[in-house]
Design a protein around this motif. Structure first.
Motif, PDB file in Angstrom:
ATOM      1  N   LEU A   1       0.824  -1.210   0.000  1.00 28.58           N
ATOM      2  CA  LEU A   1       0.000   0.000   0.000  1.00 28.58           C
ATOM      3  C   LEU A   1       0.859   1.261   0.000  1.00 28.58           C
ATOM      4  O   LEU A   1       0.511   2.260  -0.631  1.00 28.58           O
ATOM      5  CB  LEU A   1      -0.949  -0.006   1.190  1.00 28.58           C
ATOM      6  CG  LEU A   1      -2.083  -1.037   1.132  1.00 28.58           C
ATOM      7  CD1 LEU A   1      -2.870  -1.043   2.417  1.00 28.58           C
ATOM      8  CD2 LEU A   1      -2.992  -0.757  -0.059  1.00 28.58           C
ATOM      9  N   ARG A   2       1.995   1.225   0.689  1.00 29.43           N
ATOM     10  CA  ARG A   2       2.886   2.384   0.684  1.00 29.43           C
ATOM     11  C   ARG A   2       3.540   2.560  -0.678  1.00 29.43           C
ATOM     12  O   ARG A   2       3.701   3.682  -1.146  1.00 29.43           O
ATOM     13  CB  ARG A   2       3.948   2.242   1.767  1.00 29.43           C
ATOM     14  CG  ARG A   2       3.375   2.556   3.111  1.00 29.43           C
ATOM     15  CD  ARG A   2       4.457   2.847   4.102  1.00 29.43           C
ATOM     16  NE  ARG A   2       3.830   3.360   5.309  1.00 29.43           N
ATOM     17  CZ  ARG A   2       4.210   3.056   6.520  1.00 29.43           C
ATOM     18  NH1 ARG A   2       5.226   2.254   6.706  1.00 29.43           N
ATOM     19  NH2 ARG A   2       3.589   3.565   7.553  1.00 29.43           N
TER      20      ARG A   2
ATOM     21  N   LEU B   1       2.270   1.774  -3.476  1.00 30.31           N
ATOM     22  CA  LEU B   1       1.227   2.279  -4.371  1.00 30.31           C
ATOM     23  C   LEU B   1       0.797   3.700  -4.028  1.00 30.31           C
ATOM     24  O   LEU B   1       0.057   4.319  -4.786  1.00 30.31           O
ATOM     25  CB  LEU B   1       0.005   1.354  -4.327  1.00 30.31           C
ATOM     26  CG  LEU B   1       0.233  -0.059  -4.862  1.00 30.31           C
ATOM     27  CD1 LEU B   1      -0.998  -0.922  -4.634  1.00 30.31           C
ATOM     28  CD2 LEU B   1       0.599  -0.011  -6.336  1.00 30.31           C
ATOM     29  N   GLY B   2       1.224   4.200  -2.887  1.00 27.22           N
ATOM     30  CA  GLY B   2       0.890   5.559  -2.505  1.00 27.22           C
ATOM     31  C   GLY B   2      -0.394   5.689  -1.723  1.00 27.22           C
ATOM     32  O   GLY B   2      -0.859   6.800  -1.463  1.00 27.22           O
ATOM     33  N   ALA B   3      -0.997   4.571  -1.304  1.00 28.77           N
ATOM     34  CA  ALA B   3      -2.245   4.628  -0.542  1.00 28.77           C
ATOM     35  C   ALA B   3      -1.995   5.003   0.922  1.00 28.77           C
ATOM     36  O   ALA B   3      -2.835   5.625   1.553  1.00 28.77           O
ATOM     37  CB  ALA B   3      -2.965   3.287  -0.617  1.00 28.77           C
ATOM     38  N   ILE B   4      -0.842   4.614   1.449  1.00 30.29           N
ATOM     39  CA  ILE B   4      -0.468   4.954   2.826  1.00 30.29           C
ATOM     40  C   ILE B   4       0.810   5.778   2.751  1.00 30.29           C
ATOM     41  O   ILE B   4       1.799   5.332   2.183  1.00 30.29           O
ATOM     42  CB  ILE B   4      -0.214   3.689   3.678  1.00 30.29           C
ATOM     43  CG1 ILE B   4      -1.461   2.826   3.749  1.00 30.29           C
ATOM     44  CG2 ILE B   4       0.254   4.068   5.074  1.00 30.29           C
ATOM     45  CD1 ILE B   4      -1.236   1.515   4.481  1.00 30.29           C
ATOM     46  N   PRO B   5       0.830   6.977   3.313  1.00 26.65           N
ATOM     47  CA  PRO B   5       2.061   7.789   3.247  1.00 26.65           C
ATOM     48  C   PRO B   5       3.131   7.286   4.215  1.00 26.65           C
ATOM     49  O   PRO B   5       2.831   6.710   5.254  1.00 26.65           O
ATOM     50  CB  PRO B   5       1.586   9.183   3.646  1.00 26.65           C
ATOM     51  CG  PRO B   5       0.389   8.942   4.488  1.00 26.65           C
ATOM     52  CD  PRO B   5      -0.262   7.693   3.969  1.00 26.65           C
TER      53      PRO B   5
ATOM     54  N   THR C   1       4.215  10.564   0.053  1.00 26.66           N
ATOM     55  CA  THR C   1       3.335   9.588  -0.574  1.00 26.66           C
ATOM     56  C   THR C   1       4.067   8.957  -1.749  1.00 26.66           C
ATOM     57  O   THR C   1       4.413   9.631  -2.704  1.00 26.66           O
ATOM     58  CB  THR C   1       2.035  10.245  -1.065  1.00 26.66           C
ATOM     59  OG1 THR C   1       1.419  10.889   0.050  1.00 26.66           O
ATOM     60  CG2 THR C   1       1.088   9.231  -1.635  1.00 26.66           C
ATOM     61  N   GLY C   2       4.315   7.664  -1.653  1.00 25.65           N
ATOM     62  CA  GLY C   2       5.025   6.942  -2.690  1.00 25.65           C
ATOM     63  C   GLY C   2       6.516   6.869  -2.405  1.00 25.65           C
ATOM     64  O   GLY C   2       7.084   7.687  -1.691  1.00 25.65           O
TER      65      GLY C   2
END
Length: 123
Positions: free
Chosen positions: A78-79, A81-85, A103-104
């Protein structure tokens, strides 16, 4: 990451790996068990609540450990993919100065490079 500025100040950039930082203190539960328990039944009864608390905290610690093992790969994906910073904490001489969120993965690398190159907090 650690570095020193021109004035000799110590800077540190710490990256938080998971969303939660609090842990169940296993040592606190073991401190509650009274020492010097004897062979008599009264000592066992006195020590029983401390033992019960220790077993409960141990079970919670094991659940937390297993959850961390299971959720770490999910959080990493998720990190990426940028969903979790990502969360970066900037410390100066051991004191928290500022928190950054990236993010990302590329934003994380840019932020770390910028902070290490001297673009850190100047206030």
């Amino acid at each position: 990451m650690r570095w020193r500025d021109g004035n000799g100040g110590k800077w540190r950039l710490r990256q938080r790996r998971l969303a939660w930082s609090a842990k169940v203190p296993l040592e606190a539960a073991s401190d509650m068990i009274p020492g010097g328990l004897g062979d008599d039944p009264i000592s066992f009864i006195i020590g029983l609540p401390g033992l019960a608390i220790f077993l409960i905290v141990l079970a919670l610690w094991l659940v937390e450990f297993v959850l961390r093992l299971l959720l770490t790969p999910v959080a990493m994906v998720l990190r990426l993919l940028g969903a979790i910073p990502y969360r970066l904490e900037l410390l100066h001489n051991g004191r928290h100065v500022e928190t950054y969120r990236a993010t990302g993965l590329s934003a994380l690398w840019r932020e770390r490079k910028r902070l290490a190159a001297g673009g850190a907090y100047r206030g």
